[in-house]
Scaffold this motif. Structure first.
Motif, PDB file in Angstrom:
ATOM      1  N   GLY A 137      -1.170  10.515 -12.204  1.00  0.00           N
ATOM      2  CA  GLY A 137       0.090  10.639 -12.706  1.00  0.00           C
ATOM      3  C   GLY A 137       0.925   9.780 -13.567  1.00  0.00           C
ATOM      4  N   ALA A 138       0.298   8.960 -14.043  1.00  0.00           N
ATOM      5  CA  ALA A 138       1.089   7.901 -14.776  1.00  0.00           C
ATOM      6  C   ALA A 138       0.986   8.467 -16.542  1.00  0.00           C
ATOM      7  CB  ALA A 138       0.249   6.636 -15.283  1.00  0.00           C
ATOM      8  N   VAL A 160       0.753  -1.303   0.139  1.00  0.00           N
ATOM      9  CA  VAL A 160      -0.033   0.061   0.046  1.00  0.00           C
ATOM     10  C   VAL A 160       0.825   1.338  -0.004  1.00  0.00           C
ATOM     11  CG1 VAL A 160      -0.137  -0.083   2.559  1.00  0.00           C
ATOM     12  CG2 VAL A 160      -1.940   1.280   1.230  1.00  0.00           C
ATOM     13  N   GLY A 161       0.316   2.211  -0.587  1.00  0.00           N
ATOM     14  CA  GLY A 161       1.232   3.552  -0.760  1.00  0.00           C
ATOM     15  C   GLY A 161       1.222   4.268   0.523  1.00  0.00           C
ATOM     16  N   ALA A 162       2.187   5.036   1.061  1.00  0.00           N
ATOM     17  CA  ALA A 162       2.501   5.680   2.238  1.00  0.00           C
ATOM     18  C   ALA A 162       1.347   6.600   2.336  1.00  0.00           C
ATOM     19  CB  ALA A 162       3.724   6.336   2.362  1.00  0.00           C
ATOM     20  N   GLY A 163       0.740   7.377   1.268  1.00  0.00           N
ATOM     21  CA  GLY A 163      -0.312   8.343   1.212  1.00  0.00           C
ATOM     22  C   GLY A 163      -1.598   7.741   1.634  1.00  0.00           C
ATOM     23  N   VAL A 172       6.475 -16.232  -0.913  1.00  0.00           N
ATOM     24  CA  VAL A 172       4.923 -15.390  -1.342  1.00  0.00           C
ATOM     25  C   VAL A 172       4.468 -15.559  -2.840  1.00  0.00           C
ATOM     26  CG1 VAL A 172       6.764 -13.584  -1.962  1.00  0.00           C
ATOM     27  CG2 VAL A 172       4.186 -13.103  -1.875  1.00  0.00           C
ATOM     28  N   ARG A 173       3.102 -16.032  -2.828  1.00  0.00           N
ATOM     29  CA  ARG A 173       2.585 -16.496  -4.074  1.00  0.00           C
ATOM     30  C   ARG A 173       1.673 -15.221  -4.678  1.00  0.00           C
ATOM     31  NH1 ARG A 173       2.505 -21.525  -5.750  1.00  0.00           N
ATOM     32  NH2 ARG A 173       0.212 -21.192  -6.713  1.00  0.00           N
ATOM     33  N   TYR A 174       1.228 -14.617  -3.570  1.00  0.00           N
ATOM     34  CA  TYR A 174      -0.158 -13.792  -4.240  1.00  0.00           C
ATOM     35  C   TYR A 174       0.084 -12.301  -3.543  1.00  0.00           C
ATOM     36  CZ  TYR A 174      -4.712 -11.811  -4.457  1.00  0.00           C
ATOM     37  OH  TYR A 174      -5.914 -10.858  -4.848  1.00  0.00           O
ATOM     38  N   VAL A 175       0.333 -11.355  -4.011  1.00  0.00           N
ATOM     39  CA  VAL A 175       0.484 -10.068  -3.434  1.00  0.00           C
ATOM     40  C   VAL A 175      -0.811  -9.216  -3.749  1.00  0.00           C
ATOM     41  CG1 VAL A 175       1.816  -7.934  -3.360  1.00  0.00           C
ATOM     42  CG2 VAL A 175       3.014  -9.854  -3.694  1.00  0.00           C
ATOM     43  N   GLN A 176      -1.505  -8.707  -2.754  1.00  0.00           N
ATOM     44  CA  GLN A 176      -2.601  -7.585  -3.137  1.00  0.00           C
ATOM     45  C   GLN A 176      -2.055  -6.415  -2.790  1.00  0.00           C
ATOM     46  OE1 GLN A 176      -6.588  -7.944  -3.229  1.00  0.00           O
ATOM     47  NE2 GLN A 176      -6.858  -7.091  -1.109  1.00  0.00           N
ATOM     48  N   ALA A 177      -2.158  -5.499  -3.846  1.00  0.00           N
ATOM     49  CA  ALA A 177      -1.910  -3.984  -3.764  1.00  0.00           C
ATOM     50  C   ALA A 177      -3.102  -3.275  -3.362  1.00  0.00           C
ATOM     51  CB  ALA A 177      -1.493  -3.658  -4.986  1.00  0.00           C
ATOM     52  N   GLU A 178      -3.222  -2.510  -2.603  1.00  0.00           N
ATOM     53  CA  GLU A 178      -4.661  -1.685  -2.168  1.00  0.00           C
ATOM     54  C   GLU A 178      -4.512  -0.247  -2.369  1.00  0.00           C
ATOM     55  OE1 GLU A 178      -5.763  -2.900   1.833  1.00  0.00           O
ATOM     56  OE2 GLU A 178      -5.957  -5.127   1.231  1.00  0.00           O
ATOM     57  N   GLY A 179      -3.793   0.450  -3.344  1.00  0.00           N
ATOM     58  CA  GLY A 179      -3.892   1.644  -3.653  1.00  0.00           C
ATOM     59  C   GLY A 179      -2.582   2.376  -2.988  1.00  0.00           C
ATOM     60  N   GLY A 180      -2.812   3.721  -2.937  1.00  0.00           N
ATOM     61  CA  GLY A 180      -3.679   4.475  -3.726  1.00  0.00           C
ATOM     62  C   GLY A 180      -3.337   4.700  -5.222  1.00  0.00           C
ATOM     63  N   PRO A 181      -4.008   5.738  -5.728  1.00  0.00           N
ATOM     64  CA  PRO A 181      -3.750   6.108  -7.254  1.00  0.00           C
ATOM     65  C   PRO A 181      -2.431   6.288  -7.554  1.00  0.00           C
ATOM     66  CG  PRO A 181      -5.770   7.260  -6.139  1.00  0.00           C
ATOM     67  CD  PRO A 181      -5.098   6.798  -5.035  1.00  0.00           C
ATOM     68  N   THR A 182      -1.458   6.712  -6.891  1.00  0.00           N
ATOM     69  CA  THR A 182      -0.247   7.148  -7.197  1.00  0.00           C
ATOM     70  C   THR A 182       0.580   5.668  -7.201  1.00  0.00           C
ATOM     71  OG1 THR A 182      -0.248   9.234  -5.887  1.00  0.00           O
ATOM     72  CG2 THR A 182       1.968   8.250  -6.535  1.00  0.00           C
ATOM     73  N   LEU A 183       0.425   4.971  -6.435  1.00  0.00           N
ATOM     74  CA  LEU A 183       1.040   3.468  -6.390  1.00  0.00           C
ATOM     75  C   LEU A 183       0.656   2.900  -7.510  1.00  0.00           C
ATOM     76  CD1 LEU A 183       2.794   1.534  -5.344  1.00  0.00           C
ATOM     77  CD2 LEU A 183       1.022   0.724  -3.627  1.00  0.00           C
ATOM     78  N   ASN A 184      -0.929   2.877  -7.613  1.00  0.00           N
ATOM     79  CA  ASN A 184      -1.233   1.923  -8.848  1.00  0.00           C
ATOM     80  C   ASN A 184      -0.656   2.573 -10.235  1.00  0.00           C
ATOM     81  OD1 ASN A 184      -3.241   1.028  -7.206  1.00  0.00           O
ATOM     82  ND2 ASN A 184      -4.803   2.132  -7.601  1.00  0.00           N
ATOM     83  N   ALA A 185      -0.636   3.977 -10.403  1.00  0.00           N
ATOM     84  CA  ALA A 185       0.090   4.355 -11.623  1.00  0.00           C
ATOM     85  C   ALA A 185       1.481   3.681 -11.780  1.00  0.00           C
ATOM     86  CB  ALA A 185       0.332   6.013 -11.385  1.00  0.00           C
ATOM     87  N   SER A 186       2.143   3.849 -10.819  1.00  0.00           N
ATOM     88  CA  SER A 186       3.711   3.127 -10.759  1.00  0.00           C
ATOM     89  C   SER A 186       3.577   1.753 -11.002  1.00  0.00           C
ATOM     90  CB  SER A 186       4.579   3.422  -9.467  1.00  0.00           C
ATOM     91  OG  SER A 186       4.346   4.880  -9.066  1.00  0.00           O
TER      92      SER A 186
END
Ligand code: NAP
Length: 250
Positions: A221-222, A96-99, A178-192
């Motif tokens: 920001g992507a 998850v992003g720091a924001g 580790v097999r499965y990573v869940q990313a939970e945002g936010g939008p800045t991290l998603n863009a990267s």
């Protein structure tokens, strides 16, 4: 008087919404029938040879915002919560992003052994919060970030900015197997993650509401690009919410 801190996001053990969840029907693929969210989302995910499978989980309004009043909390419904909890219960690592951590607050996971990696370039994260005190939280940061490594485990990747590809490939050093990573945002991290073409799966709830406002959309920001996905399933509930699962067309 300052506002009270937001509660930590729900954990896989929070089932308070069960009684309020409306019926969910599958509209794709056939057969079109009632399904449980757990059955729909608990499918096999095959890791890549060099890195785990990565899914992004988000909720958006019909007009594309991912925040109401600065957080995602006002967008979802009990079935959306069940999607989040189900995916958390099968993920080995959450990133998850720091924001998002600064804005929404994040507690430790309920799933034993699960770790939560907070992505930050600056290392500007409050290490006093329970997420880190519990030992479950770790940072994903570049070499340049000044962080007290006596207080938190840091996965270093990149010189001045986080190299997400390297970070995801090295997650095994933090959570063995580790097999499965869940990313939970936010939008800045998603863009990267999108730019690095690391998104294998998008689990997107479309809430049946227009929300207006000036909140961000799914990515922020992507650069302009074209990443194609296949639809794996589409579910709809009596509340008009749509629960989509898309997988990257490789
Ligand atoms: N609707 C939903 O499902 C949903 C889900 C999650 C979040 N949100 C909302 O999104 C909003 C936050 O948006 P945001 O764009 O600020 O979120 P964010 O991506 O969580 O946070 C941005 C910060 O995270 C770090 N970061 C993100 N990507 C990075 C990268 N590739 N490399 C290094 N560091 C990276 C940086 O931290 P440093 O400044 O420390 O370097 C950056 O300032 C919140 O209002 C939250 O409620 C909504």
């Amino acid at each position: 008087m300052s506002a009270p801190p937001p509660p930590p996001p729900p954990t896989p053990d929070d089932r308070d919404g069960d009684a309020r969840r409306s019926t969910v029907r599958r509209v794709h693929p056939a057969p079109h029938e009632s399904v449980s969210i757990r059955d729909a989302y608990t499918v096999e995910r095959v890791p890549h040879p060099d890195r785990p499978w990565l899914g992004v989980c988000m909720v958006t309004s019909l007009d594309g915002t991912v925040t109401v009043d600065g957080s995602s909390g006002g967008l979802g419904n009990p079935n959306d919560l069940e999607v989040l909890l189900t995916l958390r219960s099968i993920a080995d690592v959450i990133v998850v992003g720091a924001g998002t951590v600064r804005g929404e607050g994040y507690g430790p996971p309920k799933k034993p052994g699960q770790r939560i990696g907070v992505v930050t370039n600056r290392g500007a994260v409050d290490l006093d919060q329970e997420l880190f005190a519990s030992g479950a939280g770790f940072l994903i940061a570049p070499a340049s970030a000044e962080v007290d490594e006596d207080r938190v485990e840091v996965l270093r990747a990149g010189d001045d900015v986080v190299d997400l590809t390297a970070a995801i490939e090295r997650l095994d050093a933090v959570v063995r197997g580790v097999r499965y990573v869940q990313a939970e945002g936010g939008p800045t991290l998603n863009a990267s993650l999108m730019e690095a073409d690391l998104i294998d799966e998008l689990d997107l709830t479309i809430a049946s509401r227009l929300s207006g406002g000036a909140g961000p959309r799914l990515t922020r920001g992507a650069e302009e690009l074209d990443r194609r996905f296949d639809v794996a399933h589409l579910l709809v509930d009596d509340d008009g919410f749509v629960f989509g699962r898309w997988t990257r067309r490789r």
